[in-house]
Design a protein around this motif. Structure first.
Motif, PDB file in Angstrom:
ATOM      1  N   LEU A  73     -29.346  43.852  78.512  1.00  0.00           N
ATOM      2  CA  LEU A  73     -29.524  42.681  79.358  1.00  0.00           C
ATOM      3  C   LEU A  73     -28.165  42.014  79.549  1.00  0.00           C
ATOM      4  O   LEU A  73     -27.450  41.778  78.576  1.00  0.00           O
ATOM      5  CB  LEU A  73     -30.506  41.688  78.725  1.00  0.00           C
ATOM      6  N   GLU A  74     -27.813  41.702  80.794  1.00  0.00           N
ATOM      7  CA  GLU A  74     -26.497  41.142  81.098  1.00  0.00           C
ATOM      8  C   GLU A  74     -26.524  39.618  81.120  1.00  0.00           C
ATOM      9  O   GLU A  74     -27.419  39.008  81.705  1.00  0.00           O
ATOM     10  CB  GLU A  74     -26.015  41.642  82.465  1.00  0.00           C
ATOM     11  N   LEU A  75     -25.511  39.024  80.493  1.00  0.00           N
ATOM     12  CA  LEU A  75     -25.284  37.584  80.531  1.00  0.00           C
ATOM     13  C   LEU A  75     -23.956  37.316  81.223  1.00  0.00           C
ATOM     14  O   LEU A  75     -22.980  38.045  80.999  1.00  0.00           O
ATOM     15  CB  LEU A  75     -25.247  36.996  79.117  1.00  0.00           C
ATOM     16  N   ARG A  76     -23.907  36.267  82.017  1.00  0.00           N
ATOM     17  CA  ARG A  76     -22.673  35.899  82.708  1.00  0.00           C
ATOM     18  C   ARG A  76     -21.863  34.920  81.850  1.00  0.00           C
ATOM     19  O   ARG A  76     -21.465  33.847  82.277  1.00  0.00           O
ATOM     20  CB  ARG A  76     -23.008  35.299  84.074  1.00  0.00           C
ATOM     21  N   GLN A  77     -21.673  35.333  80.609  1.00  0.00           N
ATOM     22  CA  GLN A  77     -20.943  34.520  79.637  1.00  0.00           C
ATOM     23  C   GLN A  77     -20.607  35.414  78.452  1.00  0.00           C
ATOM     24  O   GLN A  77     -21.243  36.452  78.228  1.00  0.00           O
ATOM     25  CB  GLN A  77     -21.799  33.331  79.195  1.00  0.00           C
ATOM     26  N   ASP A  78     -19.596  34.995  77.655  1.00  0.00           N
ATOM     27  CA  ASP A  78     -19.205  35.758  76.468  1.00  0.00           C
ATOM     28  C   ASP A  78     -20.143  35.428  75.309  1.00  0.00           C
ATOM     29  O   ASP A  78     -19.786  34.700  74.363  1.00  0.00           O
ATOM     30  CB  ASP A  78     -17.751  35.449  76.095  1.00  0.00           C
ATOM     31  N   VAL A  96     -38.498  41.624  76.665  1.00  0.00           N
ATOM     32  CA  VAL A  96     -37.575  40.492  76.545  1.00  0.00           C
ATOM     33  C   VAL A  96     -36.958  40.234  77.920  1.00  0.00           C
ATOM     34  O   VAL A  96     -36.654  41.176  78.655  1.00  0.00           O
ATOM     35  CB  VAL A  96     -36.472  40.794  75.511  1.00  0.00           C
ATOM     36  N   MET A  97     -36.761  38.955  78.259  1.00  0.00           N
ATOM     37  CA  MET A  97     -36.291  38.616  79.609  1.00  0.00           C
ATOM     38  C   MET A  97     -35.027  37.771  79.585  1.00  0.00           C
ATOM     39  O   MET A  97     -34.859  36.908  78.715  1.00  0.00           O
ATOM     40  CB  MET A  97     -37.387  37.854  80.369  1.00  0.00           C
ATOM     41  N   VAL A  98     -34.157  38.025  80.567  1.00  0.00           N
ATOM     42  CA  VAL A  98     -33.040  37.138  80.898  1.00  0.00           C
ATOM     43  C   VAL A  98     -33.135  36.797  82.383  1.00  0.00           C
ATOM     44  O   VAL A  98     -33.274  37.693  83.223  1.00  0.00           O
ATOM     45  CB  VAL A  98     -31.671  37.787  80.596  1.00  0.00           C
ATOM     46  N   VAL A  99     -33.075  35.507  82.693  1.00  0.00           N
ATOM     47  CA  VAL A  99     -32.969  35.048  84.078  1.00  0.00           C
ATOM     48  C   VAL A  99     -31.558  34.508  84.283  1.00  0.00           C
ATOM     49  O   VAL A  99     -31.151  33.560  83.613  1.00  0.00           O
ATOM     50  CB  VAL A  99     -34.005  33.954  84.401  1.00  0.00           C
ATOM     51  N   VAL A 132     -31.070  32.033  81.164  1.00  0.00           N
ATOM     52  CA  VAL A 132     -32.237  31.700  80.346  1.00  0.00           C
ATOM     53  C   VAL A 132     -32.733  32.965  79.656  1.00  0.00           C
ATOM     54  O   VAL A 132     -33.149  33.930  80.314  1.00  0.00           O
ATOM     55  CB  VAL A 132     -33.363  31.073  81.186  1.00  0.00           C
ATOM     56  N   PHE A 133     -32.689  32.954  78.325  1.00  0.00           N
ATOM     57  CA  PHE A 133     -33.108  34.087  77.499  1.00  0.00           C
ATOM     58  C   PHE A 133     -34.466  33.757  76.891  1.00  0.00           C
ATOM     59  O   PHE A 133     -34.611  32.733  76.212  1.00  0.00           O
ATOM     60  CB  PHE A 133     -32.065  34.324  76.401  1.00  0.00           C
ATOM     61  N   THR A 134     -35.482  34.599  77.149  1.00  0.00           N
ATOM     62  CA  THR A 134     -36.836  34.352  76.655  1.00  0.00           C
ATOM     63  C   THR A 134     -37.265  35.507  75.768  1.00  0.00           C
ATOM     64  O   THR A 134     -37.239  36.676  76.186  1.00  0.00           O
ATOM     65  CB  THR A 134     -37.828  34.182  77.819  1.00  0.00           C
ATOM     66  N   TYR A 135     -37.690  35.149  74.548  1.00  0.00           N
ATOM     67  CA  TYR A 135     -37.948  36.144  73.492  1.00  0.00           C
ATOM     68  C   TYR A 135     -39.231  35.764  72.759  1.00  0.00           C
ATOM     69  O   TYR A 135     -39.311  34.699  72.153  1.00  0.00           O
ATOM     70  CB  TYR A 135     -36.749  36.147  72.533  1.00  0.00           C
ATOM     71  N   LEU A 136     -40.239  36.605  72.834  1.00  0.00           N
ATOM     72  CA  LEU A 136     -41.492  36.379  72.108  1.00  0.00           C
ATOM     73  C   LEU A 136     -41.533  37.257  70.865  1.00  0.00           C
ATOM     74  O   LEU A 136     -41.128  38.423  70.912  1.00  0.00           O
ATOM     75  CB  LEU A 136     -42.707  36.710  72.978  1.00  0.00           C
ATOM     76  N   TRP A 137     -42.008  36.687  69.768  1.00  0.00           N
ATOM     77  CA  TRP A 137     -42.242  37.527  68.589  1.00  0.00           C
ATOM     78  C   TRP A 137     -43.730  37.617  68.241  1.00  0.00           C
ATOM     79  O   TRP A 137     -44.133  38.400  67.401  1.00  0.00           O
ATOM     80  CB  TRP A 137     -41.422  37.080  67.388  1.00  0.00           C
ATOM     81  N   ARG A 138     -44.561  36.837  68.946  1.00  0.00           N
ATOM     82  CA  ARG A 138     -46.004  36.939  68.747  1.00  0.00           C
ATOM     83  C   ARG A 138     -46.714  36.528  70.034  1.00  0.00           C
ATOM     84  O   ARG A 138     -46.293  35.591  70.705  1.00  0.00           O
ATOM     85  CB  ARG A 138     -46.463  36.042  67.588  1.00  0.00           C
ATOM     86  N   GLY A 139     -47.801  37.233  70.377  1.00  0.00           N
ATOM     87  CA  GLY A 139     -48.587  36.879  71.549  1.00  0.00           C
ATOM     88  C   GLY A 139     -47.953  37.358  72.840  1.00  0.00           C
ATOM     89  O   GLY A 139     -47.132  38.279  72.866  1.00  0.00           O
ATOM     90  N   SER A 140     -48.337  36.718  73.945  1.00  0.00           N
ATOM     91  CA  SER A 140     -47.828  37.117  75.255  1.00  0.00           C
ATOM     92  C   SER A 140     -47.719  35.902  76.169  1.00  0.00           C
ATOM     93  O   SER A 140     -48.367  34.873  75.937  1.00  0.00           O
ATOM     94  CB  SER A 140     -48.732  38.178  75.901  1.00  0.00           C
TER      95      SER A 140
END
Length: 225
Positions: free
Chosen positions: A146-151, A81-84, A55-63
């Motif tokens: 940030l690491e992803l377990r996919q290509d 920026v977060m990756v779960v 799960v990739f979470t990306y904000l461009w405004r606010g919090s």
């Protein structure tokens, strides 16, 4: 080249939530969904289980606040920026306690099920880079922060009006470009907020008609040999 236009029928509005879901399709199957969300203050997504997804979470405004089942809280913004990597399973909730938030959240299927759950945060003091791509996430063997377990690789930029930039490209990967805000032109196609462009496997130039926030995914399709 395929254009996915923002469609009112794709828009879900309920209380403090406005969500536009994009489904990139079978050709980009590891990229399962891309949600563009506007969340008002006091919006809350309750604690829920996540398993075998990136799960990739990306904000461009606010919090926005991310809280896991252990009570650990992480504030997200354009500078965080977060990756779960959900792996065998993780629980968390998300809320907007302070400021309205505009964000993109993408779900990616990992190359293999299972594995230890992990939460990663990229901190960048200067926020979104202007007129150039920043590599945010990539496969475990890459140098991406940030690491992803996919290509899959993920990039972002803020493209100023009347500037140009090539869509990222790598051999064997297909680009999926989404417009978070602003207006850009690709060839004779004009893309606005909520529009997306897919099926690009070679370099293509973007021209910004208005300042534009862009996120680009490079995905290796399942059928690529």
């Amino acid at each position: 080249m395929n254009i996915v236009r923002a469609n009112p029928e794709q828009l879900f509005e309920y209380g403090p939530f406005t969500v536009r879901r994009q489904r990139p399709g079978a050709a980009l199957s590891p990229l399962l969904s891309v949600d563009l969300m506007s969340l008002k203050v006091d919006a809350r997504i309750p604690m829920q289980q996540h398993q075998n997804e990136e799960v990739f979470t990306y904000l461009w405004r606010g919090s926005m606040q991310h809280q896991d089942s252990n009570g650990e809280r992480t504030q997200l913004s354009a500078k965080r920026v977060m990756v779960v990597n959900a792996g065998d399973g993780v629980q968390y909730e998300e809320s907007v306690p302070l400021y309205d938030a505009e964000l993109l959240q993408a779900v990616i299927r990992p190359s293999q099920p299972g594995g230890e759950a992990m939460t990663q945060v990229l901190e960048r003091d200067l926020g979104i880079m202007t007129n150039g791509w920043t590599e945010l996430a990539g496969p475990e063997e890459s140098d991406a922060p940030l690491e992803l377990r996919q290509d899959v690789y993920i990039y972002d930029t803020l493209l100023a009006r009347n500037h140009t930039l090539d869509v990222p490209s790598l051999p064997g990967f297909v680009a999926y470009l989404t417009v978070l805000e602003g207006i850009v032109c690709v060839g004779d196609q004009r893309l606005r907020r909520g529009d997306a462009l897919s099926g690009l496997d070679t370099r293509v130039e973007i021209v910004s008609e208005r300042d534009a926030n862009l996120v680009c995914f490079l995905v290796k399709p399942d059928n690529f040999v």
